[in-house]
Design a protein around this motif. Structure first.
Motif, PDB file in Angstrom:
ATOM      1  N   TRP A  74       0.845  -1.201   0.000  1.00  0.00           N
ATOM      2  CA  TRP A  74       0.000   0.000   0.000  1.00  0.00           C
ATOM      3  C   TRP A  74       0.872   1.240   0.000  1.00  0.00           C
ATOM      4  O   TRP A  74       1.829   1.342   0.783  1.00  0.00           O
ATOM      5  N   CYS A  75       0.537   2.157  -0.862  1.00  0.00           N
ATOM      6  CA  CYS A  75       1.283   3.409  -0.956  1.00  0.00           C
ATOM      7  C   CYS A  75       0.367   4.553  -0.538  1.00  0.00           C
ATOM      8  O   CYS A  75      -0.665   4.796  -1.169  1.00  0.00           O
ATOM      9  N   ARG A 132      -0.779   7.492  -3.106  1.00  0.00           N
ATOM     10  CA  ARG A 132      -1.752   7.329  -4.186  1.00  0.00           C
ATOM     11  C   ARG A 132      -3.008   8.133  -3.874  1.00  0.00           C
ATOM     12  O   ARG A 132      -3.343   8.361  -2.712  1.00  0.00           O
ATOM     13  N   LEU A 184      -6.197   7.425  -5.489  1.00  0.00           N
ATOM     14  CA  LEU A 184      -7.338   6.767  -6.126  1.00  0.00           C
ATOM     15  C   LEU A 184      -8.268   6.188  -5.058  1.00  0.00           C
ATOM     16  O   LEU A 184      -7.835   5.417  -4.198  1.00  0.00           O
ATOM     17  N   PRO A 230      -6.734  -5.414  -9.758  1.00  0.00           N
ATOM     18  CA  PRO A 230      -5.860  -4.283 -10.104  1.00  0.00           C
ATOM     19  C   PRO A 230      -6.370  -2.951  -9.560  1.00  0.00           C
ATOM     20  O   PRO A 230      -5.568  -2.112  -9.139  1.00  0.00           O
ATOM     21  N   TYR A 231      -7.678  -2.754  -9.582  1.00  0.00           N
ATOM     22  CA  TYR A 231      -8.241  -1.502  -9.059  1.00  0.00           C
ATOM     23  C   TYR A 231      -8.050  -1.428  -7.545  1.00  0.00           C
ATOM     24  O   TYR A 231      -7.727  -0.351  -7.006  1.00  0.00           O
ATOM     25  N   SER A 246      -5.701  -3.000  -5.726  1.00  0.00           N
ATOM     26  CA  SER A 246      -4.285  -2.922  -5.354  1.00  0.00           C
ATOM     27  C   SER A 246      -3.695  -1.542  -5.643  1.00  0.00           C
ATOM     28  O   SER A 246      -2.697  -1.154  -5.020  1.00  0.00           O
ATOM     29  N   GLU A 247      -4.304  -0.803  -6.577  1.00  0.00           N
ATOM     30  CA  GLU A 247      -3.802   0.536  -6.919  1.00  0.00           C
ATOM     31  C   GLU A 247      -4.479   1.633  -6.104  1.00  0.00           C
ATOM     32  O   GLU A 247      -4.137   2.803  -6.236  1.00  0.00           O
ATOM     33  N   ALA A 248      -5.434   1.271  -5.250  1.00  0.00           N
ATOM     34  CA  ALA A 248      -6.238   2.280  -4.565  1.00  0.00           C
ATOM     35  C   ALA A 248      -5.549   2.791  -3.309  1.00  0.00           C
ATOM     36  O   ALA A 248      -4.834   2.052  -2.622  1.00  0.00           O
TER      37      ALA A 248
END
Length: 813
Positions: free
Chosen positions: A228-229, A232, A234, A301-302, A304-306
């Motif tokens: 987790w970043c 981000r 999103l 993917p959505y 993991s990028e959130a």
């Protein structure tokens, strides 16, 4: 074991959009059992939805396609609208089609001879036969409570700007949804929901007692945590977008919440991920910061990028898989209280709670600015998922809820048979309804054809018995013949008279049926108040000051001196209230002497056939009762209530009562006493408070009590759990809660009428004032009020009670 699954939904794996519940359950069940799947889908359509034809063939032994529902005719469509039926109920729009599907399902049951039937989703459950037709263990998996969802829609409409006509239509729908859900639940011995909240609502407002929780799970091998970043920006919301609660959440998020978030953080973006977005949801994509994806091959993917998963759901019921997926992938979650409903999560530990746009803005700001908050939420969330949401455990819960034997062994057996005596008593009616709804075959016996319990739709057979109090010997002979003929698994006497008669011949009667009581010696020890007081005193339980007066003992000068020194007013009560003597059940009166002279006069009037009596101090404090079910002294269930109105008003039978927490002193004393007696069965333990504040033991009654229906309605199903202690071949589905619901009220309608009439007769002016001040309490009904005899789904007993009441009124004249 062979399991027949009937579903209106396709099998969906964790990789595909939609609810994976039935797909994941089938995958786990198939590891130990043979599955047959009935649905309106072809094998190719099921393989396409699941994603792998090979896995589907390995999972299902056979796929049977049910006929597709035709488009309703003009007349059928209007019948559907006028009856306000949910869209999945086809009986009114196309009864011929419904009959055709039912015939086919019955034929498949006869051909496959399954050990268990699982109906999944309301659209398929409506076609299942009742368990009384198949005698097979049947689970109906309603998943979410449609009645709860509709109730929330109605609550939102009341606070919104909807028209009066729309609110009226929603009110009608709300009433009918409860009826239809109850209608569906009758197709199974157990009705399962995914959350305890749905179960509680179904029990409380829809009158469905045979409920159990089988929650959703999460495929943790598929949804793996990533990195987790916190930088981000999103936000993600996932769901099938044409589902009304998801649509409402997406619109509220896109129109009100997200614009507020953009004000404080302009670089935020939002992804609304899910199939079938309606036009109004798609229109949210006009905002360049919002993406409406429609169907996607993989939601991971959505996620993991959130930066954060948001779940602003205000409607709906059940448990949200989307939150479990986000927790499993390892991103923080911000949700409304309604969105997290059914997940035993703690705010600020597993997720952040926000119920307004301002609160969403505050929580997003916290997540951005507080170091370590996001990491703690992610770690706790993944532990939460790993600990309690395995699909394998959910499958075990599903097949294991029928108790001690395997379902393969159960399939050859019929439902348990229970003979309930004293059908004219209100507790007997509560027992009949409880066991009947749980799937038992109930045989009822009463002393008159006009007994209310004999009129219940849950009765499979009826008998008229001799009077257990007037002719106990003849009653026992009759009972022996009925037991030998009917061979019930369990015999349940209800009143004191029938219990005493049964216990007098318990050793003989137990050859034909199980009698769910402690040994006769233990019951007699409890009935003997002097022996009971001695036992209680030995273990430190307070008892009233008591003098034993034996029937054959004269009033000597020493006894006179001792009795003169007793505190008056006092109570003279028989040592044993009801006992078998001279071929009948004897019941001697309780006397309230105000002075020693009254006791002296009583001595002069004694007769040789009278029992021993106890002279007891009259306690001034409040009474308290504790109702318990024990097995060899170990507590299984506990319940308590307080009386609000009685008949007569000066004290007697409760006509309005309310479930409350048991008195702590009384509960502790009850536990000690029943453990000491090694008690098995139900017990009503009564206490009264002494002047020094201690609770003093009065008596134990080894039978069901008058307000039994209140205990059942509050979540303590004593009849079902009592029978389960004695059913070795099979068990009824247990429906009790760990803690019963407080604040539920039970009204006996005709008892309330009598209460008012007695007041009017004794003091008309005071009665009118009482009615004026307490009119709402007397007659008001609501969601937290249930009725003792009256039941919309089983109305004939109340009709018979009204007839009996009118006959008694005429007789009084």
């Amino acid at each position: 074991m062979k399991i027949l699954i009937v579903s209106a939904n396709p099998l969906i794996s964790s990789q595909n959009p939609g609810s994976p519940r039935i797909g994941c359950l089938c995958r786990e069940l198939a590891k130990k059992h043979t599955l047959y799947f009935l649905s309106p889908f072809t094998e190719a359509e099921l393989a396409s939805a699941y994603g792998s034809a090979e896995e589907l063939r390995q999972m299902l032994a056979e796929v049977v396609q049910l006929p597709l529902a035709p488009q309703p005719s003009w007349l059928g469509a209007w019948a559907h609208r006028l009856m306000r039926t949910p869209r999945y109920i086809t009986w009114f729009s196309n009864p011929l089609y419904s009959l055709k599907v039912r015939v086919q399902i019955n034929a498949e049951i006869a051909r496959l001879k399954p050990d268990l039937i699982l109906g999944h989703s309301a659209g398929a459950i409506q076609y299942l036969p009742r368990t009384t037709q198949t005698n097979l263990p049947t689970v109906v998996d309603l998943v979410d409570s449609g009645a709860l969802l509709n109730s929330r829609n109605l609550s939102q409409a009341v606070t919104s700007s909807r028209s009066i006509f729309e609110r009226f239509v929603l009110t009608i729908d709300n009433f009918l949804f409860h009826y239809y859900e109850r209608w569906l639940a009758r197709r199974g011995q157990v009705c399962t929901y995914v959350t305890q909240g749905d179960c509680d609502y179904a029990r409380k407002y829809s009158g469905i007692n045979n409920v159990a929780v089988v929650g959703n799970g999460i495929d943790t091998s598929y949804f793996q945590p990533g990195s987790w970043c916190r930088t981000r920006r999103l936000l993600v919301f996932i769901g099938v977008m044409d589902y009304a609660p998801n649509r409402d959440a997406a619109l509220w998020l896109g129109r009100e919440i997200f614009p507020r978030l953009q004000q404080s953080c302009p670089d935020l973006t939002l992804a609304l991920v899910g199939m079938s977005p309606p036009a109004e949801v798609s229109a949210l994509g006009d905002n360049p910061a919002i993406t409406v994806t429609g169907t996607v091959p993989d939601v991971r993917p959505y996620l993991s990028e959130a930066f954060c998963f948001v779940c602003p759901m205000r409607l709906g019921a059940g448990l949200k898989n989307k939150i479990l997926q986000a927790l499993a992938v390892g991103i923080p979650v911000i949700s409304t209280r309604a969105g997290a409903d059914g997940l035993d999560m703690t705010p600020d530990v597993h997720y952040l709670e926000a119920n307004t746009p301002d609160e969403y803005q505050q929580q997003i700001t916290r997540l951005m600015n507080e170091p370590g908050l996001g990491e703690n939420l992610i770690r706790n969330g993944r532990e939460f998922v790993d600990r309690g949401f395995s699909w394998a455990s959910r499958a075990e819960e599903l097949v294991g809820m029928f108790g001690k034997r395997s379902l393969a062994q159960r399939s050859a057996a019929s439902n348990p048979r229970v003979l309930v005596l004293d059908a004219g008593a209100r507790p007997a009616l509560a027992v009949i309804r409880s066991l009947g709804r749980a799937g038992a075959e109930v045989i009822a016996a009463g002393e008159s054809v006009h007994d209310i319990g004999l009129k219940s739709k849950y009765v499979a057979g009826t008998f008229i018995s001799p009077s257990s109090s007037e002719k106990p010997t003849k009653f026992v002979a009759w009972l022996r013949g009925v037991l030998e003929q009917e061979k019930p698994d369990i015999l349940l006497p209800i009143t004191t008279a029938s219990t005493e008669a049964v216990l007098s011949a318990a050793e003989e009667l137990r050859r034909f049926s199980k009698i769910p009581f402690s040994a006769a010696e233990t019951i007699r020890q409890a009935n003997d108040k002097w022996a009971l007081y001695l036992t209680a005193r030995d273990i430190g339980i307070a008892v009233p000051d008591t003098e034993l007066i034996k029937n054959d003992s004269p009033l000597t000068s020493e006894a006179e001196q001792r009795l003169r020194g007793f505190t008056y007013p006092a109570v003279l009560k028989p040592r044993v209230s009801d006992y078998l003597s001279g071929g009948r059940i004897c019941k001697w009166p309780i006397i309230y002497p105000k002075t020693f002279s009254d006791v002296q006069n009583w001595f002069d009037r004694r007769t040789a056939d009278m029992p021993d009596y106890l002279l007891q101090e009259k306690l001034p404090g409040d009474g308290a009762g504790v109702f318990m079910l024990c097995q060899k002294g170990e507590e299984k269930l506990v319940f308590a209530h307080r009386r609000l109105l009685e008949k007569p008003p000066t004290g007697g039978v409760s006509v309005l009562s309310e479930s409350v927490d048991p008195d702590e002193q009384a509960l502790a004393a009850s536990r000690m006493l029943l453990k000491k007696l090694n008690w098995t069965g139900v017990a009503m333990v009564e206490f009264k408070r002494k002047a020094d504040g201690r609770m003093a033991l009065l008596e134990i009654n080894p039978r069901f009590w008058g307000s039994l229906q209140l205990a059942i309605r509050s979540g303590c199903d004593f009849p079902v759990d009592l029978c389960n202690l004695y059913l070795t071949d099979f068990m009824l589905p247990t429906t009790t809660l760990a803690k019963f619901e407080k604040g539920i009220r039970l009204r006996w309608v005709l008892g309330t009428v009598d209460h008012v009439l007695i007041r009017l007769k004794n003091d008309p002016l005071a009665a009118m004032r009482f009615i004026f001040e307490n009119g709402l309490q007397l007659f008001q009904s609501g969601k937290s009020t249930c009725h003792d005899v009256f039941d919309r789904s089983d109305w004939r007993p109340f009709k018979q009670e009204v007839i009996n009441y009118c006959r008694n009124l005429i007789g009084r004249k």
